[in-house]
Design a protein around this motif. Structure first.
Motif, PDB file in Angstrom:
ATOM      1  N   MET A   1      22.085  41.078  54.964  1.00 25.29           N
ATOM      2  CA  MET A   1      21.890  42.255  54.111  1.00 25.29           C
ATOM      3  C   MET A   1      20.403  42.431  53.799  1.00 25.29           C
ATOM      4  N   SER A   2      19.954  43.697  53.826  1.00 28.54           N
ATOM      5  CA  SER A   2      18.555  43.961  53.486  1.00 28.54           C
ATOM      6  C   SER A   2      18.390  43.924  51.973  1.00 28.54           C
ATOM      7  N   VAL A   3      17.445  43.105  51.502  1.00 31.81           N
ATOM      8  CA  VAL A   3      17.149  43.109  50.070  1.00 31.81           C
ATOM      9  C   VAL A   3      16.126  44.197  49.762  1.00 31.81           C
ATOM     10  N   LEU A   4      15.324  44.516  50.769  1.00 33.49           N
ATOM     11  CA  LEU A   4      14.326  45.581  50.615  1.00 33.49           C
ATOM     12  C   LEU A   4      14.349  46.461  51.848  1.00 33.49           C
ATOM     13  N   GLU A   5      14.390  47.753  51.617  1.00 32.68           N
ATOM     14  CA  GLU A   5      14.404  48.674  52.748  1.00 32.68           C
ATOM     15  C   GLU A   5      13.534  49.887  52.445  1.00 32.68           C
ATOM     16  N   LEU A   6      12.580  50.147  53.335  1.00 32.50           N
ATOM     17  CA  LEU A   6      11.789  51.368  53.247  1.00 32.50           C
ATOM     18  C   LEU A   6      12.248  52.280  54.374  1.00 32.50           C
ATOM     19  N   LYS A   7      12.602  53.508  54.012  1.00 35.86           N
ATOM     20  CA  LYS A   7      13.079  54.456  55.023  1.00 35.86           C
ATOM     21  C   LYS A   7      12.186  55.675  55.050  1.00 35.86           C
ATOM     22  N   GLY A   8      11.500  55.863  56.152  1.00 39.73           N
ATOM     23  CA  GLY A   8      10.658  57.058  56.317  1.00 39.73           C
ATOM     24  C   GLY A   8       9.669  57.259  55.190  1.00 39.73           C
ATOM     25  N   VAL A   9       9.079  56.154  54.715  1.00 43.93           N
ATOM     26  CA  VAL A   9       8.206  56.262  53.535  1.00 43.93           C
ATOM     27  C   VAL A   9       6.810  56.778  53.896  1.00 43.93           C
ATOM     28  N   THR A  10       6.421  57.839  53.206  1.00 46.82           N
ATOM     29  CA  THR A  10       5.045  58.327  53.243  1.00 46.82           C
ATOM     30  C   THR A  10       4.521  58.206  51.819  1.00 46.82           C
ATOM     31  N   ALA A  11       3.351  57.563  51.682  1.00 48.38           N
ATOM     32  CA  ALA A  11       2.794  57.354  50.340  1.00 48.38           C
ATOM     33  C   ALA A  11       1.283  57.294  50.449  1.00 48.38           C
ATOM     34  N   GLY A  12       0.619  57.625  49.347  1.00 46.25           N
ATOM     35  CA  GLY A  12      -0.846  57.575  49.369  1.00 46.25           C
ATOM     36  C   GLY A  12      -1.416  57.994  48.044  1.00 46.25           C
ATOM     37  N   TYR A  13      -2.635  58.478  48.113  1.00 46.96           N
ATOM     38  CA  TYR A  13      -3.396  58.777  46.911  1.00 46.96           C
ATOM     39  C   TYR A  13      -3.877  60.219  47.008  1.00 46.96           C
ATOM     40  N   GLY A  14      -3.481  61.040  46.042  1.00 50.63           N
ATOM     41  CA  GLY A  14      -3.837  62.448  46.135  1.00 50.63           C
ATOM     42  C   GLY A  14      -3.208  63.061  47.377  1.00 50.63           C
ATOM     43  N   HIS A  15      -4.010  63.759  48.150  1.00 50.81           N
ATOM     44  CA  HIS A  15      -3.442  64.404  49.333  1.00 50.81           C
ATOM     45  C   HIS A  15      -3.460  63.491  50.552  1.00 50.81           C
ATOM     46  N   ALA A  16      -4.176  62.372  50.429  1.00 51.23           N
ATOM     47  CA  ALA A  16      -4.325  61.507  51.605  1.00 51.23           C
ATOM     48  C   ALA A  16      -3.161  60.522  51.699  1.00 51.23           C
ATOM     49  N   ALA A  17      -2.414  60.582  52.796  1.00 53.18           N
ATOM     50  CA  ALA A  17      -1.324  59.625  53.008  1.00 53.18           C
ATOM     51  C   ALA A  17      -1.913  58.349  53.594  1.00 53.18           C
ATOM     52  N   ALA A  18      -1.670  57.219  52.919  1.00 58.11           N
ATOM     53  CA  ALA A  18      -2.169  55.934  53.425  1.00 58.11           C
ATOM     54  C   ALA A  18      -1.106  55.254  54.274  1.00 58.11           C
ATOM     55  N   VAL A  19       0.160  55.640  54.051  1.00 58.60           N
ATOM     56  CA  VAL A  19       1.294  55.101  54.821  1.00 58.60           C
ATOM     57  C   VAL A  19       2.122  56.302  55.259  1.00 58.60           C
ATOM     58  N   ARG A  20       2.478  56.318  56.521  1.00 57.59           N
ATOM     59  CA  ARG A  20       3.181  57.494  57.046  1.00 57.59           C
ATOM     60  C   ARG A  20       4.491  57.131  57.713  1.00 57.59           C
ATOM     61  N   ASP A  21       5.570  57.717  57.219  1.00 61.77           N
ATOM     62  CA  ASP A  21       6.878  57.655  57.862  1.00 61.77           C
ATOM     63  C   ASP A  21       7.254  56.219  58.258  1.00 61.77           C
ATOM     64  N   LEU A  22       7.114  55.318  57.313  1.00 62.78           N
ATOM     65  CA  LEU A  22       7.303  53.903  57.613  1.00 62.78           C
ATOM     66  C   LEU A  22       8.749  53.452  57.385  1.00 62.78           C
ATOM     67  N   ASP A  23       9.315  52.791  58.382  1.00 61.84           N
ATOM     68  CA  ASP A  23      10.611  52.124  58.250  1.00 61.84           C
ATOM     69  C   ASP A  23      10.361  50.627  58.264  1.00 61.84           C
ATOM     70  N   LEU A  24      10.945  49.925  57.309  1.00 60.33           N
ATOM     71  CA  LEU A  24      10.716  48.481  57.239  1.00 60.33           C
ATOM     72  C   LEU A  24      11.831  47.865  56.413  1.00 60.33           C
ATOM     73  N   SER A  25      12.321  46.706  56.829  1.00 60.41           N
ATOM     74  CA  SER A  25      13.340  46.059  56.007  1.00 60.41           C
ATOM     75  C   SER A  25      13.115  44.556  55.965  1.00 60.41           C
ATOM     76  N   VAL A  26      13.558  43.964  54.869  1.00 60.40           N
ATOM     77  CA  VAL A  26      13.472  42.518  54.681  1.00 60.40           C
ATOM     78  C   VAL A  26      14.848  42.026  54.248  1.00 60.40           C
ATOM     79  N   LYS A  27      15.345  41.012  54.928  1.00 63.29           N
ATOM     80  CA  LYS A  27      16.669  40.474  54.569  1.00 63.29           C
ATOM     81  C   LYS A  27      16.515  39.293  53.606  1.00 63.29           C
ATOM     82  N   ALA A  28      17.598  38.931  52.958  1.00 59.92           N
ATOM     83  CA  ALA A  28      17.593  37.755  52.090  1.00 59.92           C
ATOM     84  C   ALA A  28      17.216  36.527  52.918  1.00 59.92           C
ATOM     85  N   GLY A  29      16.314  35.732  52.402  1.00 58.78           N
ATOM     86  CA  GLY A  29      15.911  34.508  53.081  1.00 58.78           C
ATOM     87  C   GLY A  29      14.922  34.707  54.214  1.00 58.78           C
TER      88      GLY A  29
END
Ligand code: ATP
Length: 232
Positions: A1-29
């Motif tokens: 099971m994924s304890v952490l999941e990022l789906k299509g994440v775009t994030a940044g500061y103001g108008h500048a996206a520092a992370v674009r459309d990121l998929d990432l997951s971390v499972k327990a252990g």
């Protein structure tokens, strides 16, 4: 099971996206290394995963539930960022800081100090008098006391001699193995990170340039090098 999941994440500061459309997951252990050159967006991913930064699109899920907006509440749900310098009190001693961090019924401070032998002799020292590396160790100790279920580790090695890093990464690994914590590990020492992690993701300009098992990346350092330089 994924304890952490990022789906299509775009994030940044103001108008500048520092992370674009990121998929990432971390499972327990599982320990997942997040690698990449300076400015690739690694810290931004961790800040988004703990709720310090809201994604402009996409979502972050912790144990399948959408992450809240309040970092303290997310911490109670077990999502902990190291080092989180916002709650380290420089006028207090190491032990006093650890006492404040301890939650009811949680791990004994001495048990945590046993895991961090370099911090143990400093328990009665005021934090303001610690070196940067020693403060990193305190931040890790605080995180261990919080019994994280998702641990986000940002460059533990910053200001630490490689030997000290080699001491700290096994502690992070043991937390995943023994307490079943999911770990997302940003670490500038690629060899150490790949020796510790199960999987790794290389970011470049906020996007995934390469991902695979740590064994795959250890076996193809040329691919890792190219991903760092955006040459993929
Ligand atoms: P490093 O390895 O140097 O710590 P990083 O991979 O962690 O880098 P981030 O800190 O996530 O990268 O930064 C990604 C981008 O966002 C960079 O271009 C950076 O300049 C920018 N950035 C980071 N923090 C801010 C901020 N508070 N305001 C504006 N831009 C920022």
């Amino acid at each position: 099971m994924s304890v952490l999941e990022l789906k299509g994440v775009t994030a940044g500061y103001g108008h500048a996206a520092a992370v674009r459309d990121l998929d990432l997951s971390v499972k327990a252990g599982e320990v997942v290394a997040l690698l990449g050159p300076n400015g690739a967006g690694k810290t931004t991913v961790l800040r988004t995963a703990v709720g310090l930064l809201q994604p402009t699109s996409g979502e972050v899920r912790v144990f399948g539930r959408r992450l809240g907006r309040r970092v303290e509440k997310n911490a109670r749900a077990g999502v902990v960022l190291v080092p989180d310098t916002r709650a380290i009190f420089h006028q207090l001693t190491v032990r006093e800081n650890l006492s404040l961090a301890r939650r009811r019924g949680d791990l004994d401070i001495d048990a945590v100090l046993d895991r961090l032998p370099r911090l143990a002799p400093l328990v009665n020292r005021r934090v303001g008098l610690l070196s940067g590396g020693e403060q990193q160790m305190l931040a890790l100790a605080k995180a261990l006391l919080a019994r994280p279920r998702v641990l986000l580790v940002d460059e533990l090695s910053l200001g630490l001699a490689p030997l000290a890093v080699q001491e700290l990464l096994p502690i992070v690994r043991a937390l995943a193995d023994e307490a079943w914590t999911g770990v997302l590990l940003v670490e500038q020492h690629v060899d150490l990170a790949l020796a510790t992690a199960d999987r790794a993701v290389v970011l470049h300009h906020g996007r995934t340039a390469l991902s695979g098992t740590a064994a795959e990346l250890r076996a193809d350092r040329e691919a890792v090098r190219k991903a760092y330089f955006g040459d993929h």
